[in-house]
Motif scaffolding. Structure first.
Motif, mmCIF file in Angstrom:
data_model
loop_
_atom_site.group_PDB
_atom_site.id
_atom_site.type_symbol
_atom_site.label_atom_id
_atom_site.label_comp_id
_atom_site.label_asym_id
_atom_site.label_seq_id
_atom_site.Cartn_x
_atom_site.Cartn_y
_atom_site.Cartn_z
ATOM 1 N N ARG A 44 0.834 -1.205 0.000
ATOM 2 C CA ARG A 44 0.000 0.000 0.000
ATOM 3 C C ARG A 44 0.868 1.253 0.000
ATOM 4 N NH1 ARG A 44 -2.780 -1.294 4.383
ATOM 5 N NH2 ARG A 44 -3.994 -2.795 3.219
ATOM 6 N N LEU A 45 1.860 1.308 0.883
ATOM 7 C CA LEU A 45 2.724 2.482 0.978
ATOM 8 C C LEU A 45 3.507 2.713 -0.312
ATOM 9 C CD1 LEU A 45 3.959 4.838 2.538
ATOM 10 C CD2 LEU A 45 5.539 3.205 3.607
ATOM 11 N N LEU A 46 4.096 1.659 -0.866
ATOM 12 C CA LEU A 46 4.870 1.815 -2.101
ATOM 13 C C LEU A 46 3.995 2.233 -3.278
ATOM 14 C CD1 LEU A 46 7.367 -1.177 -1.924
ATOM 15 C CD2 LEU A 46 7.957 1.253 -1.946
ATOM 16 N N ALA A 47 2.837 1.625 -3.421
ATOM 17 C CA ALA A 47 1.958 1.964 -4.543
ATOM 18 C C ALA A 47 1.518 3.417 -4.473
ATOM 19 C CB ALA A 47 0.741 1.035 -4.567
ATOM 20 N N ALA A 52 2.050 9.027 -6.392
ATOM 21 C CA ALA A 52 2.070 10.448 -6.046
ATOM 22 C C ALA A 52 3.342 11.124 -6.536
ATOM 23 C CB ALA A 52 1.901 10.614 -4.539
ATOM 24 N N GLU A 53 4.467 10.442 -6.439
ATOM 25 C CA GLU A 53 5.719 11.007 -6.974
ATOM 26 C C GLU A 53 5.599 11.272 -8.467
ATOM 27 O OE1 GLU A 53 9.715 9.711 -4.555
ATOM 28 O OE2 GLU A 53 9.031 8.395 -6.155
ATOM 29 N N GLU A 54 5.000 10.325 -9.180
ATOM 30 C CA GLU A 54 4.823 10.488 -10.627
ATOM 31 C C GLU A 54 4.016 11.737 -10.958
ATOM 32 O OE1 GLU A 54 5.640 9.142 -13.566
ATOM 33 O OE2 GLU A 54 7.039 7.803 -12.562
ATOM 34 N N LYS A 83 7.203 -1.718 -9.771
ATOM 35 C CA LYS A 83 5.771 -2.054 -9.831
ATOM 36 C C LYS A 83 5.590 -3.501 -10.278
ATOM 37 C CE LYS A 83 3.951 2.388 -11.326
ATOM 38 N NZ LYS A 83 3.326 3.072 -12.475
ATOM 39 N N ARG A 84 6.345 -3.882 -11.289
ATOM 40 C CA ARG A 84 6.216 -5.243 -11.817
ATOM 41 C C ARG A 84 6.633 -6.288 -10.772
ATOM 42 N NH1 ARG A 84 5.116 -4.768 -17.168
ATOM 43 N NH2 ARG A 84 5.637 -2.761 -18.091
ATOM 44 N N GLU A 85 7.750 -6.031 -10.100
ATOM 45 C CA GLU A 85 8.218 -6.994 -9.098
ATOM 46 C C GLU A 85 7.306 -7.009 -7.882
ATOM 47 O OE1 GLU A 85 10.380 -10.052 -7.303
ATOM 48 O OE2 GLU A 85 10.124 -9.429 -9.385
ATOM 49 N N LEU A 86 6.819 -5.856 -7.454
ATOM 50 C CA LEU A 86 5.904 -5.813 -6.317
ATOM 51 C C LEU A 86 4.612 -6.561 -6.645
ATOM 52 C CD1 LEU A 86 5.516 -4.755 -3.443
ATOM 53 C CD2 LEU A 86 4.588 -2.652 -4.433
ATOM 54 N N ARG A 151 -2.429 -0.653 -4.800
ATOM 55 C CA ARG A 151 -1.751 -1.834 -5.348
ATOM 56 C C ARG A 151 -0.928 -1.391 -6.548
ATOM 57 N NH1 ARG A 151 -4.092 -3.542 -1.771
ATOM 58 N NH2 ARG A 151 -5.225 -5.420 -1.315
ATOM 59 N N PRO A 152 0.135 -2.117 -6.845
ATOM 60 C CA PRO A 152 0.875 -1.791 -8.066
ATOM 61 C C PRO A 152 0.068 -2.232 -9.286
ATOM 62 C CG PRO A 152 1.798 -3.748 -7.039
ATOM 63 C CD PRO A 152 0.722 -3.231 -6.112
ATOM 64 N N HIS A 153 0.047 -1.399 -10.283
ATOM 65 C CA HIS A 153 -0.631 -1.715 -11.544
ATOM 66 C C HIS A 153 0.391 -1.496 -12.660
ATOM 67 C CE1 HIS A 153 -4.630 -2.096 -9.783
ATOM 68 N NE2 HIS A 153 -4.267 -1.123 -8.983
ATOM 69 N N PRO A 154 1.245 -2.503 -12.883
ATOM 70 C CA PRO A 154 2.355 -2.323 -13.813
ATOM 71 C C PRO A 154 1.953 -2.054 -15.256
ATOM 72 C CG PRO A 154 2.248 -4.606 -13.059
ATOM 73 C CD PRO A 154 1.228 -3.829 -12.285
#
Length: 191
Positions: A44-47, A52-54, A83-86, A151-154
Motif C-alpha cells: 500500500r505504501l509503495l503503490a 504520487a511522486e509520478e 511495480k512489476r516486481e511488487l 496496489r501496483p498496476h504495472p
C-alpha cells in the motif's frame, strides 16, 4: 517538530523512504499473519508513494533540475520495474518458498532507488524551488496519495498522465478490495 503545513515535499518523501526501509526490516523478521499484514502495508505504501511522486515530483524535477529529463526517466524506469516486481511478489504470496529471497532483492533495489532520488533529485529540487513551492508540493503530494491506487498496476503506465487518468478508478477499486479483505479478516474468527 514540523507541522504538516510546514513540512515540505522533500522532507515528506524522505520520511516515507524511512518508513519503507523500516517496513522492509520488520518484514524480514516477521512470520505468519504479521508477515502478511506488514507486506500488505508495504504494498500500500509503495503503490501510493510512487503514484504520487509520478504526479507531483517528477514533472517538477524534469523542469527544474539539471539533466532533469534523463534523471527522471531513469527513476521512472526503476519505478516501473519495481511495480512489476511488487505485483509479482503480491501474486506469489508471503508463504511461497521464493518470497523471502525475492523480497530481499526487491528491498535492495527499492533502497537504492530511494538513495538515488535523495542524492540526484532532492538537492537540486531544494536549490531550484522556494520553500513555499516545496510546502505546496507537499500538499499536492498528500492529495495525490489520497487518490492513488493501493496496489501496483504495472500495465497502467509510468507517466503522470497515466497516473492521473487511470489512478482514481484503480484507487477506488483497490480501496474497495482492501475494505472487503479487512472486513473478512475481522470477521473470520466469528464464523
Amino acid at each position: 517538530m514540523t507541522t504538516i503545513q510546514e513540512q515540505d515535499v522533500l522532507d515528506l518523501l524522505h520520511e516515507q523512504h524511512n518508513q519503507i526501509k523500516a517496513l522492509f526490516g520488520q518484514l524480514s523478521r516477521a512470520q505468519g499473519t504479521e508477515k502478511r499484514e506488514l507486506f500488505e502495508d508495504l504494498v500500500r505504501l509503495l503503490a501510493v508513494h510512487e503514484s504520487a511522486e509520478e504526479i507531483v515530483v517528477h514533472p517538477r524535477a524534469e523542469r527544474k533540475i539539471e539533466g532533469g529529463a534523463d534523471v527522471v526517466q531513469k527513476r521512472r524506469h526503476e519505478e516501473d520495474q519495481a511495480k512489476r516486481e511488487l505485483s509479482a511478489l503480491y501474486d506469489l504470496g508471503v508463504e511461497h518458498p521464493d518470497f523471502d529471497s525475492r523480497l530481499s532483492t526487491f528491498a535492495d533495489a527499492v533502497v537504492e532507488h530511494a538513495s538515488r532520488e535523495e542524492s540526484e533529485e532532492f538537492p537540486s529540487l531544494r536549490r531550484n524551488s522556494s520553500p513555499e513551492q516545496l510546502r505546496r508540493m507537499a500538499g499536492a503530494l498528500r492529495a495525490a496519495e489520497a487518490m492513488a491506487p493501493t496496489r501496483p498496476h504495472p500495465h497502467s503506465g509510468e507517466s503522470r498522465t497515466a497516473n492521473l487518468v487511470a489512478g482514481p478508478p484503480m484507487a477506488l477499486f483497490d480501496r474497495l478490495r482492501d475494505a472487503v479483505r479487512d472486513w473478512r479478516e475481522s470477521h473470520r474468527d466469528q464464523d
